[in-house]
Scaffold this motif. Structure first.
Motif, PDB file in Angstrom:
ATOM      1  N   VAL A 125       0.782  -1.123  -0.006  1.00  0.00           N
ATOM      2  CA  VAL A 125      -0.164   0.028   0.011  1.00  0.00           C
ATOM      3  C   VAL A 125       0.793   0.971   0.022  1.00  0.00           C
ATOM      4  O   VAL A 125       0.653   2.246  -0.837  1.00  0.00           O
ATOM      5  N   VAL A 126       1.912   1.377   0.931  1.00  0.00           N
ATOM      6  CA  VAL A 126       2.717   2.348   0.954  1.00  0.00           C
ATOM      7  C   VAL A 126       3.397   2.802  -0.538  1.00  0.00           C
ATOM      8  O   VAL A 126       3.535   3.741  -0.865  1.00  0.00           O
ATOM      9  N   GLU A 127       3.891   1.653  -0.958  1.00  0.00           N
ATOM     10  CA  GLU A 127       4.606   1.740  -2.256  1.00  0.00           C
ATOM     11  C   GLU A 127       3.649   2.419  -3.540  1.00  0.00           C
ATOM     12  O   GLU A 127       4.132   2.774  -4.451  1.00  0.00           O
ATOM     13  N   ARG A 128       2.191   2.345  -3.236  1.00  0.00           N
ATOM     14  CA  ARG A 128       1.505   2.890  -4.322  1.00  0.00           C
ATOM     15  C   ARG A 128       1.375   4.614  -4.145  1.00  0.00           C
ATOM     16  O   ARG A 128       0.857   5.240  -4.980  1.00  0.00           O
ATOM     17  N   TYR A 129       1.872   5.048  -3.150  1.00  0.00           N
ATOM     18  CA  TYR A 129       1.694   6.523  -2.766  1.00  0.00           C
ATOM     19  C   TYR A 129       3.164   7.090  -2.721  1.00  0.00           C
ATOM     20  O   TYR A 129       3.442   7.753  -1.904  1.00  0.00           O
ATOM     21  N   VAL A 130       3.922   6.953  -3.801  1.00  0.00           N
ATOM     22  CA  VAL A 130       5.258   7.315  -3.684  1.00  0.00           C
ATOM     23  C   VAL A 130       5.432   8.672  -4.200  1.00  0.00           C
ATOM     24  O   VAL A 130       6.515   9.289  -4.129  1.00  0.00           O
ATOM     25  N   GLU A 131       4.514   9.119  -5.250  1.00  0.00           N
ATOM     26  CA  GLU A 131       4.673  10.335  -5.798  1.00  0.00           C
ATOM     27  C   GLU A 131       4.528  11.447  -5.016  1.00  0.00           C
ATOM     28  O   GLU A 131       3.746  11.498  -4.029  1.00  0.00           O
ATOM     29  N   PRO A 132       5.322  12.663  -5.261  1.00  0.00           N
ATOM     30  CA  PRO A 132       5.055  13.902  -4.374  1.00  0.00           C
ATOM     31  C   PRO A 132       3.525  14.252  -4.651  1.00  0.00           C
ATOM     32  O   PRO A 132       3.008  14.059  -5.661  1.00  0.00           O
ATOM     33  N   GLY A 133       3.019  14.487  -3.386  1.00  0.00           N
ATOM     34  CA  GLY A 133       1.604  14.985  -3.445  1.00  0.00           C
ATOM     35  C   GLY A 133       0.643  14.165  -3.258  1.00  0.00           C
ATOM     36  O   GLY A 133      -0.459  14.161  -2.935  1.00  0.00           O
ATOM     37  N   SER A 134       1.071  12.862  -3.003  1.00  0.00           N
ATOM     38  CA  SER A 134       0.437  11.907  -2.988  1.00  0.00           C
ATOM     39  C   SER A 134      -0.439  11.624  -1.555  1.00  0.00           C
ATOM     40  O   SER A 134       0.359  12.432  -0.620  1.00  0.00           O
ATOM     41  N   PRO A 135      -1.684  11.271  -1.377  1.00  0.00           N
ATOM     42  CA  PRO A 135      -2.015  11.469   0.125  1.00  0.00           C
ATOM     43  C   PRO A 135      -1.425  10.471   1.026  1.00  0.00           C
ATOM     44  O   PRO A 135      -0.756   9.396   0.532  1.00  0.00           O
TER      45      PRO A 135
END
Length: 201
Positions: A125-135
């Motif tokens: 799950v953490v790996e899905r939100y690696v882009e800057p500005g991701s929730p």
């Protein structure tokens, strides 16, 4: 802490305190509490590992039943007839859309977050939100309604929590859903001044 105040349970709920309505609400809620107890008895967060089929089957089914009956208890208190409740069948997402009109949904979610902050967010799950500005992956994963949608995929048609079907499946974290269920049951217990959670501990 007052659960009914914390989640902003609508002052007009229940719409009636007739014997028939209270008995119906209590029946749904107490059955919900018993299924919640069954789910937590099978699955705990103490590091025990259970066979995948036990998690995908009994745990999901008990979690779904606890959730469905809690929502139906709240909707019965809001004036829905038994005929109307039957139309929801096992559609817990549809039922929650109506339940959310009886509470402050944002306040409810904050309380779910507060009571699940000790959980470790899965790496995938953490790996899905690696882009800057991701929730925040930690808040997103513990989003009650999001987990509810995942549960609905296996609890409602085609009932994958009951019947074996080949192929991959995505399963929710039942603890997050059951925390939300327990919050709602506690709020109803306070408003009705009835112990609706005799099996919860």
């Amino acid at each position: 802490m007052s659960y009914e105040s914390e989640i902003g349970l609508r002052k007009a709920w229940p719409t009636s305190k007739s014997v028939e309505t209270v008995e119906a609400m209590s029946g749904y809620a107490r059955f919900a509490a018993s299924y919640m107890k069954a789910a937590t008895a099978i699955y705990s967060l103490d590091g025990c590992t259970y066979p995948t089929l036990i998690f995908a089957g009994p745990v999901m089914q008990m979690t779904g039943l606890a959730t469905e009956l809690t929502f139906k208890s709240m909707l019965r208190g809001a004036g829905s007839s038994e005929k109307t409740l039957r139309k929801y069948s096992h559609n817990i997402v549809g039922a929650f859309e109506q339940v959310s009109q009886l509470i402050d949904k944002s306040a409810f979610q904050r309380l779910v977050w507060a009571n699940t902050k000790h959980l470790t967010t899965p790496t995938e799950v953490v790996e899905r939100y690696v882009e800057p500005g991701s929730p925040s992956p930690h808040l997103s994963w513990r989003f009650f309604e999001g987990q509810l949608h995942i549960l609905d995929e296996v609890y409602d048609k085609p009932y994958r929590s009951r019947y074996f079907q080949a192929g991959p499946v995505v399963l929710p974290e039942p603890y997050i859903i059951l925390v939300g269920v327990k919050i709602l049951l506690n709020a109803m217990s306070e408003r009705l001044d009835i112990d609706l959670l005799p099996y919860s501990e």
